[in-house]
Write a protein that holds these residues in place. Structure first.
Motif, short mmCIF file in Angstrom:
data_model
loop_
_atom_site.label_atom_id
_atom_site.label_comp_id
_atom_site.label_asym_id
_atom_site.label_seq_id
_atom_site.Cartn_x
_atom_site.Cartn_y
_atom_site.Cartn_z
N PRO A 175 0.81 -1.23 0.00
CA PRO A 175 0.00 0.00 0.00
C PRO A 175 0.84 1.27 0.00
O PRO A 175 1.87 1.35 0.67
N TRP A 176 0.37 2.29 -0.72
CA TRP A 176 1.01 3.60 -0.79
C TRP A 176 -0.07 4.67 -0.79
O TRP A 176 -1.21 4.39 -1.16
N ARG A 177 0.32 5.89 -0.42
CA ARG A 177 -0.59 7.03 -0.57
C ARG A 177 0.11 8.05 -1.45
O ARG A 177 1.32 8.25 -1.30
N TYR A 178 -0.63 8.66 -2.34
CA TYR A 178 -0.03 9.70 -3.18
C TYR A 178 0.44 10.85 -2.29
O TYR A 178 -0.29 11.34 -1.44
N ARG A 179 1.67 11.25 -2.48
CA ARG A 179 2.21 12.42 -1.78
C ARG A 179 2.92 13.29 -2.79
O ARG A 179 3.84 12.82 -3.46
N GLU A 180 2.49 14.56 -2.84
CA GLU A 180 3.12 15.46 -3.80
C GLU A 180 4.61 15.59 -3.49
O GLU A 180 5.45 15.57 -4.38
N LYS A 181 4.92 15.74 -2.21
CA LYS A 181 6.31 15.77 -1.76
C LYS A 181 6.47 14.73 -0.66
O LYS A 181 5.53 14.44 0.08
N ALA A 182 7.69 14.22 -0.56
CA ALA A 182 7.96 13.19 0.46
C ALA A 182 8.72 13.82 1.62
O ALA A 182 9.71 14.54 1.41
N TYR A 183 8.22 13.57 2.85
CA TYR A 183 8.91 14.03 4.06
C TYR A 183 8.98 12.83 5.00
O TYR A 183 7.94 12.27 5.33
N LEU A 184 10.18 12.45 5.38
CA LEU A 184 10.28 11.28 6.26
C LEU A 184 11.38 11.43 7.28
O LEU A 184 12.22 12.32 7.19
N MET A 185 11.30 10.58 8.28
CA MET A 185 12.37 10.52 9.27
C MET A 185 12.89 9.10 9.31
O MET A 185 12.17 8.14 9.02
N LEU A 186 14.16 9.02 9.70
CA LEU A 186 14.83 7.72 9.77
C LEU A 186 15.61 7.66 11.07
O LEU A 186 16.19 8.67 11.49
N HIS A 187 15.57 6.50 11.71
CA HIS A 187 16.42 6.28 12.89
C HIS A 187 17.71 5.64 12.38
O HIS A 187 17.74 4.45 12.11
N LYS A 188 18.72 6.47 12.21
CA LYS A 188 19.97 5.98 11.59
C LYS A 188 20.70 5.03 12.53
O LYS A 188 20.94 5.35 13.68
N PRO A 189 21.09 3.88 12.00
CA PRO A 189 21.93 2.97 12.79
C PRO A 189 23.40 3.39 12.68
O PRO A 189 23.77 4.13 11.76
N ALA A 190 24.22 2.90 13.58
CA ALA A 190 25.66 3.08 13.44
C ALA A 190 26.12 2.27 12.24
O ALA A 190 25.45 1.32 11.80
N ASN A 191 27.28 2.64 11.72
CA ASN A 191 27.90 1.93 10.60
C ASN A 191 27.10 2.01 9.29
O ASN A 191 27.10 1.06 8.50
N TYR A 192 26.41 3.13 9.14
CA TYR A 192 25.80 3.48 7.85
C TYR A 192 26.31 4.88 7.48
O TYR A 192 26.46 5.73 8.36
N GLU A 193 26.53 5.10 6.20
CA GLU A 193 26.97 6.42 5.75
C GLU A 193 25.80 7.16 5.11
O GLU A 193 24.90 6.55 4.53
#
Ligand code: URA
Length: 242
Positions: free
Chosen positions: A54-72
């Protein structure tokens, strides 16, 4: 908007690829199968699915991410996987960009968007969006160190001392440091300048938006309206005396 264009705008590939997906019956719209790529839909509250997802149409995308260690945070990484590998491919295809980078060993809150104006404002030094970092220091942090961070410390290659907006002691080794800027390795350099050392670094707040307790490491989610309202507020002057 034609279904083919809807899918293309949401990152599902070229218009031709989207047309084929629709014709192959891979797409439903508001719960109903649709195999006509030129069928017109109102994009307001438009829900669709692609291969059952499932998806919803979004004109613009705004998101947050919980970054793990050892990712660039870059697209072309050198030593570790990219944070973009934690997102579904349509979001990467629609070119969401992270707003301010975290070091590979830093964890915590990262915002991403494909809205150029939003990215510009959130990362502009003029807007001074405060960011709060949870710092675990190698040595116990004393009152003098906290007051130095708030008064300002001189960093190599900086013309003038840089002061934290706030610094709160959480435990002997843990402080919450609020910064208005996002200079290269700023927390690590400021903590080094008070003769201590960062052993763990997590960003826990950007502006008025805190990292949600229920957003697991490595997980992302859409920013809802309430979160966007918080982020679009003029930053408060958070400076406090030590
Ligand atoms: N300051 C740092 O030193 N590292 C980060 O990842 C973010 C802020």
């Amino acid at each position: 908007m034609q279904l083919e264009r809807v899918l293309h705008s949401q990152g599902f590939g070229s218009r031709k690829a989207c047309r084929i997906m629709v014709r192959q019956g891979e797409v439903t719209v508001n719960g109903d199968a649709c195999d006509d790529p030129f069928a017109e839909f109102d994009t307001e509250n438009l829900n669709f699915s692609v291969n059952g997802e499932p998806w919803r149409y979004r004109e613009k995308a705004y998101l947050m991410l919980h970054k793990p260690a050892n990712y660039e945070c870059s697209h072309r990484t050198q030593h570790h996987p990219t944070i973009y590998s934690l997102l579904p491919y349509p979001l990467v295809a629609r070119d969401v960009q992270c707003i301010g980078r975290l070091d590979e060993d830093t964890t915590g809150l990262i915002l991403l968007s494909d809205d150029g104006q939003f990215i510009h404002r959130m990362s502009s030094p003029k807007w001074k969006v405060p960011k709060v970092y949870e710092v675990t220091a190698k040595h116990a942090v004393d009152e003098k160190q906290i007051s130095d961070l708030v008064k300002g410390v001189q960093l190599v290659d900086e013309p003038a001392p840089i002061a934290a907006l706030a610094c709160k002691q959480i435990s002997d080794h843990v402080i919450h440091l609020t910064l208005a800027e996002g200079k290269y390795h700023q927390v690590k350099r400021m903590v080094a300048a008070i003769s201590n050392r960062v052993e763990g670094l997590k960003r826990i707040r950007i502006g008025e938006l805190s990292l949600p307790d229920d957003l697991a490491v490595g997980q992302w989610r859409w920013l809802d309206e309430a979160a966007l309202v918080l982020l679009n507020q003029q930053p408060k002057n958070e400076r406090v005396s030590a």
